[in-house]
Design a protein around this motif. Structure first.
Motif, PDB file in Angstrom:
ATOM      1  N   GLY A   1       0.890  -1.026  -0.094  1.00 61.23           N
ATOM      2  CA  GLY A   1      -0.028  -0.087  -0.133  1.00 61.23           C
ATOM      3  C   GLY A   1       0.742   1.130  -0.044  1.00 61.23           C
ATOM      4  N   ILE A   2       2.028   1.138   0.899  1.00 59.19           N
ATOM      5  CA  ILE A   2       2.947   2.404   0.921  1.00 59.19           C
ATOM      6  C   ILE A   2       3.467   2.509  -0.560  1.00 59.19           C
ATOM      7  N   ALA A   3       3.920   1.441  -1.075  1.00 60.06           N
ATOM      8  CA  ALA A   3       4.650   1.300  -2.487  1.00 60.06           C
ATOM      9  C   ALA A   3       3.701   2.045  -3.549  1.00 60.06           C
ATOM     10  N   ALA A   4       2.334   1.531  -3.382  1.00 62.76           N
ATOM     11  CA  ALA A   4       1.586   2.073  -4.317  1.00 62.76           C
ATOM     12  C   ALA A   4       1.349   3.418  -4.570  1.00 62.76           C
ATOM     13  N   ALA A   5       1.153   4.015  -3.177  1.00 60.32           N
ATOM     14  CA  ALA A   5       1.042   5.641  -2.965  1.00 60.32           C
ATOM     15  C   ALA A   5       2.098   6.304  -3.543  1.00 60.32           C
TER      16      ALA A   5
ATOM     17  N   PHE B   1      -0.626   5.898  14.791  1.00 62.76           N
ATOM     18  CA  PHE B   1      -1.977   5.605  14.329  1.00 62.76           C
ATOM     19  C   PHE B   1      -2.684   6.054  13.189  1.00 62.76           C
ATOM     20  N   SER B   2      -3.310   5.376  12.282  1.00 69.16           N
ATOM     21  CA  SER B   2      -3.950   5.990  11.190  1.00 69.16           C
ATOM     22  C   SER B   2      -5.222   6.683  11.501  1.00 69.16           C
ATOM     23  N   ASP B   3      -5.291   7.642  10.714  1.00 65.12           N
ATOM     24  CA  ASP B   3      -6.544   8.522  10.745  1.00 65.12           C
ATOM     25  C   ASP B   3      -7.469   8.310   9.825  1.00 65.12           C
ATOM     26  N   HIS B   4      -7.436   7.141   9.086  1.00 62.52           N
ATOM     27  CA  HIS B   4      -8.267   6.712   8.068  1.00 62.52           C
ATOM     28  C   HIS B   4      -9.667   6.041   8.503  1.00 62.52           C
ATOM     29  N   GLN B   5     -10.873   6.917   8.555  1.00 60.23           N
ATOM     30  CA  GLN B   5     -11.939   6.411   9.233  1.00 60.23           C
ATOM     31  C   GLN B   5     -12.438   5.495   8.156  1.00 60.23           C
ATOM     32  N   ARG B   6     -13.188   4.444   8.647  1.00 62.52           N
ATOM     33  CA  ARG B   6     -13.725   3.483   7.491  1.00 62.52           C
ATOM     34  C   ARG B   6     -14.838   3.133   8.052  1.00 62.52           C
ATOM     35  N   ALA B   7     -15.473   3.219   9.396  1.00 59.90           N
ATOM     36  CA  ALA B   7     -16.757   2.454   9.779  1.00 59.90           C
ATOM     37  C   ALA B   7     -17.850   2.884   9.407  1.00 59.90           C
TER      38      ALA B   7
ATOM     39  N   VAL C   1      -5.679  -8.470  11.467  1.00 57.07           N
ATOM     40  CA  VAL C   1      -5.124  -7.598  10.432  1.00 57.07           C
ATOM     41  C   VAL C   1      -5.780  -6.423  10.707  1.00 57.07           C
ATOM     42  N   SER C   2      -7.019  -6.013  10.951  1.00 55.09           N
ATOM     43  CA  SER C   2      -7.560  -4.865  11.244  1.00 55.09           C
ATOM     44  C   SER C   2      -6.850  -4.297  12.411  1.00 55.09           C
ATOM     45  N   ILE C   3      -6.575  -4.775  13.626  1.00 57.06           N
ATOM     46  CA  ILE C   3      -5.733  -4.398  14.559  1.00 57.06           C
ATOM     47  C   ILE C   3      -4.369  -3.821  14.148  1.00 57.06           C
ATOM     48  N   GLY C   4      -3.691  -4.767  13.265  1.00 60.32           N
ATOM     49  CA  GLY C   4      -2.260  -4.440  12.857  1.00 60.32           C
ATOM     50  C   GLY C   4      -2.174  -3.049  11.963  1.00 60.32           C
ATOM     51  N   ARG C   5      -3.203  -3.240  11.101  1.00 62.21           N
ATOM     52  CA  ARG C   5      -3.375  -1.862  10.181  1.00 62.21           C
ATOM     53  C   ARG C   5      -3.562  -0.413  10.669  1.00 62.21           C
ATOM     54  N   MET C   6      -4.195  -0.640  11.971  1.00 61.33           N
ATOM     55  CA  MET C   6      -4.389   0.920  12.868  1.00 61.33           C
ATOM     56  C   MET C   6      -2.917   1.378  13.113  1.00 61.33           C
TER      57      MET C   6
ATOM     58  N   SER D   1      -0.523   1.982  11.068  1.00 65.73           N
ATOM     59  CA  SER D   1       0.179   2.639   9.943  1.00 65.73           C
ATOM     60  C   SER D   1      -0.756   3.727   9.487  1.00 65.73           C
ATOM     61  N   ASP D   2      -0.272   4.740   9.373  1.00 66.74           N
ATOM     62  CA  ASP D   2      -0.966   6.266   8.973  1.00 66.74           C
ATOM     63  C   ASP D   2      -0.714   6.071   7.287  1.00 66.74           C
ATOM     64  N   THR D   3      -0.960   5.232   6.442  1.00 65.40           N
ATOM     65  CA  THR D   3      -0.531   5.245   5.278  1.00 65.40           C
ATOM     66  C   THR D   3      -1.870   4.524   4.419  1.00 65.40           C
ATOM     67  N   PHE D   4      -1.826   4.193   3.053  1.00 61.23           N
ATOM     68  CA  PHE D   4      -2.821   4.100   2.211  1.00 61.23           C
ATOM     69  C   PHE D   4      -3.665   2.890   2.768  1.00 61.23           C
ATOM     70  N   ALA D   5      -3.138   2.034   3.485  1.00 55.70           N
ATOM     71  CA  ALA D   5      -3.892   0.432   3.896  1.00 55.70           C
ATOM     72  C   ALA D   5      -4.154   0.778   5.465  1.00 55.70           C
ATOM     73  N   GLY D   6      -3.951   1.887   6.250  1.00 58.14           N
ATOM     74  CA  GLY D   6      -4.476   2.120   7.553  1.00 58.14           C
ATOM     75  C   GLY D   6      -5.846   2.109   7.740  1.00 58.14           C
ATOM     76  N   ILE D   7      -6.010   1.847   9.050  1.00 60.87           N
ATOM     77  CA  ILE D   7      -7.538   1.907   9.394  1.00 60.87           C
ATOM     78  C   ILE D   7      -7.446   2.875  10.841  1.00 60.87           C
ATOM     79  N   ALA D   8      -7.966   3.809  11.229  1.00 63.81           N
ATOM     80  CA  ALA D   8      -8.450   4.563  12.469  1.00 63.81           C
ATOM     81  C   ALA D   8      -8.681   3.578  13.367  1.00 63.81           C
TER      82      ALA D   8
END
Length: 249
Positions: free
Chosen positions: A38-42, A131-137, A193-198, A200-207
């Motif tokens: 995700g980081i590489a893609a961005a 922590f990611s700030d990517h809100q998804r819920a 995976v959901s917990i792990g991805r929070m 990384s404040d990157t393309f694949a992250g989740i708040a």
């Protein structure tokens, strides 16, 4: 084979410590693939989110299939708490089934691995860990997670219960790749995976605030997937469980 013959390594029971190492490593590398790509893609396609998603999903398809092939013979390659719990539930009447006592250790290894994988991806790309700030819920995202997780669990256990575990790796990789595109949530389908991805404040992250709702949706989806597997394949083939050295994700 007589009782004096050694048990081949391909069918010998795996020590729990070795299985937990495989679950930790597989979960870590899976999240490293997801977050790192995700980081590489961005970075490679900063102005085209469609191309970013294509790059991210392609890496995930290939990485997940390889990890299942590599680590499945050790732990079953669950890499996913809902798969572990579903395995126990569906095999609980089988003396050779997945032990209830191994659920908690598996979940701890998977979650710790997922967090470690996110930290590793951040470090490789030198983006720092926040922590990611990517809100998804949103309601649509949560429905997407129910659908994605139900389909994943149904796929895995329909293959297991019909003795087609040889195709699990490519089938699961292909399903997750497709679900990146046909679900609004891009198919996390995995509480660890959901917990792990929070982290990384990157393309694949989740708040972090989105994670609890995602986990609830994934649990609901897993329950639907188990119910469908039982309805469609009520008397499935003998379950090839992890301690027998077989992979079913």
């Amino acid at each position: 084979m007589t009782h004096t013959d050694p048990v081949p390594d391909s069918v010998a029971p795996r020590p729990l410590a070795r299985r937990l190492l495989a679950e930790f490593l597989g979960s870590a590398l899976l999240v490293t693939v997801v977050v790192g790509s995700g980081i590489a893609a961005a970075q490679l396609s900063p102005d085209d989110t469609g191309i970013q998603l294509l790059e991210n999903s392609t890496a995930t398809v290939l990485g997940l299939a390889i990890l299942i092939l590599m680590l499945g013979p050790v732990s079953g390659a669950h890499f996913n708490p809902v798969v572990t719990i579903a395995d126990w539930f569906l095999s609980r009447g089988d003396p050779q089934g997945f032990s209830a006592g191994h659920i908690a250790p598996y979940l701890v290894a998977q979650t710790a691995g997922a967090v470690g994988g996110s930290l590793l991806a951040n470090a490789m790309f030198d983006v720092g860990t926040t922590f990611s700030d990517h809100q998804r819920a949103s309601s649509g995202h949560l429905l997407g997670e129910v659908v994605a997780t139900a389909g994943l669990v149904l796929l895995i256990f329909s293959l297991v219960r019909t003795d087609r575990t040889v195709v699990v790796a490519p089938a699961v990789g292909a399903y997750i790749g497709a679900a990146y595109w046909f679900t609004s949530s891009t198919s996390f389908a995995n509480p660890a995976v959901s917990i792990g991805r929070m982290f990384s404040d990157t393309f694949a992250g989740i708040a972090p605030s989105s994670v609890p709702a995602f986990v609830v949706a994934q649990v609901v989806g897993a329950a639907i997937g188990v119910g469908l597997a039982l309805a469609l394949y009520p008397s499935g083939a003998a379950m090839p469980h992890t301690h027998q050295g077989e992979s079913h994700v």
